[in-house]
Write a protein that holds these residues in place. Structure first.
Motif, mmCIF file in Angstrom:
data_model
loop_
_atom_site.group_PDB
_atom_site.id
_atom_site.type_symbol
_atom_site.label_atom_id
_atom_site.label_comp_id
_atom_site.label_asym_id
_atom_site.label_seq_id
_atom_site.Cartn_x
_atom_site.Cartn_y
_atom_site.Cartn_z
ATOM 1 N N ASP A 61 -5.063 -10.167 7.834
ATOM 2 C CA ASP A 61 -6.065 -10.993 7.944
ATOM 3 C C ASP A 61 -7.236 -9.999 7.407
ATOM 4 O O ASP A 61 -7.710 -8.945 8.146
ATOM 5 N N LYS A 62 -8.104 -10.717 6.577
ATOM 6 C CA LYS A 62 -9.188 -10.021 5.769
ATOM 7 C C LYS A 62 -10.393 -9.653 6.739
ATOM 8 O O LYS A 62 -10.790 -8.306 6.886
ATOM 9 N N GLY A 63 -10.661 -10.671 7.597
ATOM 10 C CA GLY A 63 -11.708 -10.230 8.862
ATOM 11 C C GLY A 63 -11.282 -9.241 9.891
ATOM 12 O O GLY A 63 -12.120 -8.440 9.984
ATOM 13 N N LEU A 64 -10.163 -9.204 10.131
ATOM 14 C CA LEU A 64 -9.711 -8.207 10.937
ATOM 15 C C LEU A 64 -9.786 -6.588 10.192
ATOM 16 O O LEU A 64 -10.071 -5.896 10.626
ATOM 17 N N LEU A 65 -9.476 -6.802 8.816
ATOM 18 C CA LEU A 65 -9.378 -5.377 8.204
ATOM 19 C C LEU A 65 -10.709 -5.093 7.903
ATOM 20 O O LEU A 65 -11.218 -3.754 8.031
ATOM 21 N N GLU A 66 -11.712 -6.009 7.782
ATOM 22 C CA GLU A 66 -13.227 -5.682 7.647
ATOM 23 C C GLU A 66 -13.624 -5.175 8.884
ATOM 24 O O GLU A 66 -14.589 -4.059 8.809
ATOM 25 N N ARG A 67 -13.432 -5.697 10.103
ATOM 26 C CA ARG A 67 -13.828 -5.279 11.337
ATOM 27 C C ARG A 67 -13.170 -3.818 11.504
ATOM 28 O O ARG A 67 -13.763 -2.879 12.415
ATOM 29 N N ALA A 68 -12.116 -3.627 11.008
ATOM 30 C CA ALA A 68 -11.413 -2.200 11.216
ATOM 31 C C ALA A 68 -12.073 -1.337 10.440
ATOM 32 O O ALA A 68 -11.806 0.023 10.670
ATOM 33 N N GLY A 69 -12.923 -1.573 9.639
ATOM 34 C CA GLY A 69 -13.646 -0.628 8.646
ATOM 35 C C GLY A 69 -13.253 -0.311 7.204
ATOM 36 O O GLY A 69 -13.324 0.820 6.600
ATOM 37 N N MET A 70 -12.315 -1.313 6.889
ATOM 38 C CA MET A 70 -11.577 -1.024 5.375
ATOM 39 C C MET A 70 -12.640 -1.015 4.363
ATOM 40 O O MET A 70 -12.604 -0.147 3.321
ATOM 41 N N ARG A 71 -13.708 -1.664 4.196
ATOM 42 C CA ARG A 71 -14.673 -1.633 3.634
ATOM 43 C C ARG A 71 -15.523 -0.388 3.873
ATOM 44 O O ARG A 71 -16.368 -0.033 4.781
ATOM 45 N N GLY A 72 -15.480 0.511 2.724
ATOM 46 C CA GLY A 72 -16.121 1.798 2.963
ATOM 47 C C GLY A 72 -15.308 3.156 3.270
ATOM 48 O O GLY A 72 -15.788 4.025 3.747
ATOM 49 N N ALA A 73 -14.215 2.528 3.546
ATOM 50 C CA ALA A 73 -13.047 3.596 4.029
ATOM 51 C C ALA A 73 -12.728 4.603 2.745
ATOM 52 O O ALA A 73 -12.754 4.192 1.654
ATOM 53 N N ASP A 74 -12.627 5.716 3.148
ATOM 54 C CA ASP A 74 -12.141 6.513 2.144
ATOM 55 C C ASP A 74 -10.598 6.648 1.791
ATOM 56 O O ASP A 74 -10.565 7.053 0.587
ATOM 57 N N GLY A 75 -9.969 6.485 2.644
ATOM 58 C CA GLY A 75 -8.558 6.433 2.603
ATOM 59 C C GLY A 75 -7.803 5.571 3.379
ATOM 60 O O GLY A 75 -8.086 5.031 4.562
ATOM 61 N N LEU A 76 -6.591 4.922 2.991
ATOM 62 C CA LEU A 76 -5.844 3.955 3.634
ATOM 63 C C LEU A 76 -4.377 4.304 3.396
ATOM 64 O O LEU A 76 -4.111 4.489 2.305
ATOM 65 N N ALA A 77 -3.667 4.155 4.574
ATOM 66 C CA ALA A 77 -2.248 4.500 4.648
ATOM 67 C C ALA A 77 -1.566 3.144 5.093
ATOM 68 O O ALA A 77 -1.797 2.956 6.200
ATOM 69 N N ALA A 78 -0.796 2.524 4.460
ATOM 70 C CA ALA A 78 -0.176 1.344 4.828
ATOM 71 C C ALA A 78 1.425 1.796 5.107
ATOM 72 O O ALA A 78 2.229 1.981 4.388
ATOM 73 N N VAL A 79 1.775 1.852 6.478
ATOM 74 C CA VAL A 79 3.095 2.441 7.053
ATOM 75 C C VAL A 79 3.938 1.779 7.760
ATOM 76 O O VAL A 79 4.560 2.159 8.737
ATOM 77 N N THR A 80 3.673 0.345 7.803
ATOM 78 C CA THR A 80 4.560 -0.557 8.612
ATOM 79 C C THR A 80 5.951 -0.534 8.118
ATOM 80 O O THR A 80 6.497 0.127 7.143
ATOM 81 N N SER A 81 6.800 -1.368 8.701
ATOM 82 C CA SER A 81 8.228 -1.174 8.495
ATOM 83 C C SER A 81 8.436 -2.393 7.497
ATOM 84 O O SER A 81 9.658 -2.592 7.072
ATOM 85 N N SER A 82 7.542 -2.981 7.012
ATOM 86 C CA SER A 82 7.598 -4.115 6.067
ATOM 87 C C SER A 82 7.238 -3.606 4.754
ATOM 88 O O SER A 82 5.983 -3.540 4.654
ATOM 89 N N ASP A 83 8.011 -3.605 3.586
ATOM 90 C CA ASP A 83 7.593 -3.144 2.131
ATOM 91 C C ASP A 83 6.482 -3.985 1.676
ATOM 92 O O ASP A 83 5.683 -3.875 1.041
ATOM 93 N N ALA A 84 6.771 -5.517 1.994
ATOM 94 C CA ALA A 84 5.947 -6.602 1.363
ATOM 95 C C ALA A 84 4.636 -6.382 1.968
ATOM 96 O O ALA A 84 3.526 -6.495 1.394
ATOM 97 N N VAL A 85 4.253 -6.143 3.418
ATOM 98 C CA VAL A 85 3.195 -5.952 4.142
ATOM 99 C C VAL A 85 2.502 -4.708 3.591
ATOM 100 O O VAL A 85 1.271 -4.870 3.347
ATOM 101 N N ASN A 86 3.066 -3.697 3.336
ATOM 102 C CA ASN A 86 2.633 -2.482 3.197
ATOM 103 C C ASN A 86 1.924 -2.362 1.572
ATOM 104 O O ASN A 86 0.825 -2.074 1.196
ATOM 105 N N ALA A 87 2.615 -3.296 0.530
ATOM 106 C CA ALA A 87 2.279 -3.431 -0.776
ATOM 107 C C ALA A 87 0.995 -4.522 -0.529
ATOM 108 O O ALA A 87 -0.151 -4.123 -1.429
#
Length: 225
Positions: A61-87
């Motif tokens: 959810d882009k809105g949730l990611l925005e609220r989580a602070g993705m915009r302006g983040a220095d780094g992001l790690a996608a480490v769920t158990s779904s390769d599609a979601v991580n990508a």
């Protein structure tokens, strides 16, 4: 929490055991960490003294990611158990939110080539773990550092009596491994091709998995591989 160094804004997507360990490590280093997971129960994986931010919801959810602070983040790690979601999360972070440093986890090795096509640094814990276990079971060598997804690793190689008094240049497999350092009697030294090894030495090399197999066998038996 270590206050030294520059504090950065980090986002971890997925709060399983890997995500929780990563988030806590970043927090301990003094970074501002936000963790997102679709299940609130996943946050129980975080240690009790974690003081970062936790957000429950759809990680796509882009809105949730925005609220989580993705915009302006220095780094992001996608480490769920779904390769599609991580990508997909990595793609959103890079193309929509402009996150500079993005790393994603590969869960199923069969998906690795597809995930790599996105152009992100990818950590395949299954491939890396299997290679580490294989090296440990070999007995004479084991990996102490892995680059990429294990294509090149740093190995410890135990030198047997068969190579006592021989130069590193005499060991087989040139091109598949490079010497880093030699440890003798608890003291380490840089190792060039002319360095002479002794029984009981420990040699650290950068090598491909095939190269270290050949080198380890030869060092233990004193025979050409």
């Amino acid at each position: 929490m270590d206050p030294s160094g520059d504090s950065k804004k980090m986002l971890v997507i997925g709060c399983g055991r890997l995500g929780a360990e990563l988030a806590y490590g970043l927090f301990r280093r003094g970074h501002h960490v936000s963790v997102v997971d679709r299940a609130a129960t996943a946050f129980a994986n975080l240690p009790g003294d974690f003081r970062g931010k936790t957000i429950e919801g759809d990680v796509l959810d882009k809105g949730l990611l925005e609220r989580a602070g993705m915009r302006g983040a220095d780094g992001l790690a996608a480490v769920t158990s779904s390769d599609a979601v991580n990508a997909l999360v990595g793609h959103l972070a890079r193309t929509v939110f402009g996150v500079r440093h993005v790393a994603i986890r590969n869960y199923n090795p069969r998906w690795l080539p597809l995930v790599q096509d996105f152009g992100f640094p990818v950590i395949s814990s299954s491939i890396w773990g299997a290679q580490r276990m294989e090296a440990l079971l070999d007995g004479e060598t084991h990996a102490v550092f892995s680059a990429g997804n294990g294509e090149v690793q740093v190995y410890e190689v135990a030198i047997g009596a068969g190579w006592d008094g021989r130069a590193l240049a005499d060991l087989p497999g040139a091109g598949a491994w490079q010497p880093i350092c030699l440890t003798r009697g608890g003291r380490a030294m840089l190792a060039g091709p002319d360095a002479v090894v002794a029984d009981g030495d420990v040699l650290h090399v950068a090598a491909t998995p095939d190269g270290v197999r050949r080198l380890g066998d030869a060092a233990a038996r004193g025979q050409e591989a």
